[in-house]
Motif scaffolding. Structure first.
Motif, short mmCIF file in Angstrom:
data_model
loop_
_atom_site.label_atom_id
_atom_site.label_comp_id
_atom_site.label_asym_id
_atom_site.label_seq_id
_atom_site.Cartn_x
_atom_site.Cartn_y
_atom_site.Cartn_z
N GLU A 6 1.05 -1.20 0.02
CA GLU A 6 0.06 -0.08 -0.01
C GLU A 6 1.55 1.02 -0.27
O GLU A 6 2.02 1.40 0.55
CB GLU A 6 -0.81 0.05 1.37
N SER A 7 0.39 2.36 -0.79
CA SER A 7 0.83 3.68 -0.60
C SER A 7 0.19 4.39 -0.72
O SER A 7 -1.45 4.51 -1.17
CB SER A 7 1.77 3.94 -2.20
N GLY A 8 0.55 5.78 -0.29
CA GLY A 8 -0.78 6.88 -0.27
C GLY A 8 -1.28 7.46 1.12
O GLY A 8 -1.58 8.50 0.94
N GLY A 9 -0.99 6.53 1.92
CA GLY A 9 -1.57 7.43 3.45
C GLY A 9 0.15 8.65 3.92
O GLY A 9 0.30 9.36 3.34
N GLY A 10 -1.17 9.24 4.36
CA GLY A 10 -0.05 10.61 4.58
C GLY A 10 -1.77 10.90 5.82
O GLY A 10 -1.85 10.84 6.71
N PRO A 88 -11.69 13.53 11.09
CA PRO A 88 -10.73 12.65 11.77
C PRO A 88 -10.98 10.54 12.37
O PRO A 88 -10.13 10.26 13.12
CB PRO A 88 -11.13 13.54 13.32
N GLU A 89 -12.38 10.13 12.58
CA GLU A 89 -12.48 9.11 12.62
C GLU A 89 -12.67 8.15 12.20
O GLU A 89 -12.62 6.58 12.21
CB GLU A 89 -13.80 9.08 13.37
N ASP A 90 -11.90 8.85 10.86
CA ASP A 90 -11.05 7.80 9.63
C ASP A 90 -9.71 7.49 9.52
O ASP A 90 -9.71 6.65 9.44
CB ASP A 90 -11.40 8.37 8.52
N THR A 91 -8.93 8.65 10.56
CA THR A 91 -8.09 7.90 11.19
C THR A 91 -7.74 7.05 11.77
O THR A 91 -8.37 6.15 13.06
CB THR A 91 -7.50 8.67 12.65
N ALA A 92 -6.52 5.50 10.76
CA ALA A 92 -6.47 4.47 10.78
C ALA A 92 -5.41 4.05 10.17
O ALA A 92 -4.63 4.69 9.10
CB ALA A 92 -7.65 3.55 10.95
N VAL A 93 -5.04 2.74 10.21
CA VAL A 93 -3.90 2.19 9.34
C VAL A 93 -4.58 1.44 8.78
O VAL A 93 -5.64 0.51 8.82
CB VAL A 93 -2.99 0.64 9.96
N TRP A 116 -2.74 -10.33 2.44
CA TRP A 116 -3.01 -8.64 3.15
C TRP A 116 -1.20 -8.16 2.63
O TRP A 116 -0.09 -8.71 2.58
CB TRP A 116 -2.86 -8.72 4.81
N GLY A 117 -1.27 -6.85 2.76
CA GLY A 117 -0.57 -5.97 2.96
C GLY A 117 0.08 -5.42 4.09
O GLY A 117 -0.58 -5.50 5.31
N GLN A 118 0.88 -4.64 4.01
CA GLN A 118 1.31 -3.93 5.51
C GLN A 118 0.90 -2.88 5.97
O GLN A 118 0.68 -3.07 7.15
CB GLN A 118 2.73 -4.26 5.55
N GLY A 119 0.09 -2.24 4.90
CA GLY A 119 -0.69 -1.25 5.50
C GLY A 119 -0.54 0.10 5.58
O GLY A 119 1.17 0.78 5.31
N THR A 120 -1.34 0.98 5.55
CA THR A 120 -0.47 2.54 5.29
C THR A 120 -1.07 3.69 6.96
O THR A 120 -2.42 3.11 6.62
CB THR A 120 -0.12 2.75 3.79
N GLN A 121 -0.70 4.86 7.30
CA GLN A 121 -1.11 5.12 8.21
C GLN A 121 -1.55 6.79 7.52
O GLN A 121 -1.90 7.23 6.77
CB GLN A 121 -0.33 6.05 9.08
N VAL A 122 -3.09 6.76 7.94
CA VAL A 122 -3.73 7.93 7.79
C VAL A 122 -4.05 8.62 8.35
O VAL A 122 -4.87 7.56 9.63
CB VAL A 122 -5.37 7.37 6.50
N THR A 123 -4.11 9.79 8.95
CA THR A 123 -4.61 10.21 10.10
C THR A 123 -4.82 11.90 9.32
O THR A 123 -4.59 12.21 8.22
CB THR A 123 -2.97 10.87 10.90
#
Length: 126
Positions: A6-10, A88-93, A116-123
């Protein structure tokens, strides 16, 4: 061996948008259902959306319906999640997932997906 990355989180402000990507390698997943999940600490992994191998069939959790759009590019072997009106409640991996069995139609349970992927953090900040 299939790998999902995964990519594109931030970090994004409330009301903003992000687009997540999940690149698959190892073999084509063009005949496999794929999905997005997310997880916050202390909670179970939550189903968000799934998409059929052709992309013609999609399914969304109520929490994201109308805000998130799942799509895929089978030529590029990539899954996407466009996330609009983030809160804000969408904050998650955020994790992408796939079911390795060809043409299998899973439900929404995380146990039905075995890749599964390794996950990407979205804040999302308020």
């Amino acid at each position: 061996q299939v790998q999902l990355v995964e990519s594109g989180g931030g970090l994004v402000q409330a009301g903003g948008s992000l687009r997540l990507s999940c690149a698959a390698s190892g073999r084509s997943l063009m005949n496999n259902f794929m999905a997005w999940f997310r997880q916050v600490p202390g909670k179970e992994r939550e189903f968000l959306a799934s998409i059929s191998w052709s992309g013609r069939s999609t399914d969304y959790a109520d929490s994201v319906k109308g805000r998130f759009i799942i799509s895929r590019n089978n030529i590029e072997n990539t899954l996407f999640l466009l996330m609009n009106f983030l809160q804000p409640e969408d904050t998650a991996v955020y994790y992408c997932a796939a079911i390795s069995a060809l043409w299998a139609v899973p439900g929404r349970g995380q146990n039905e997906y075995d890749l599964w992927g390794q996950g990407t953090q979205v804040t999302v900040s308020s």
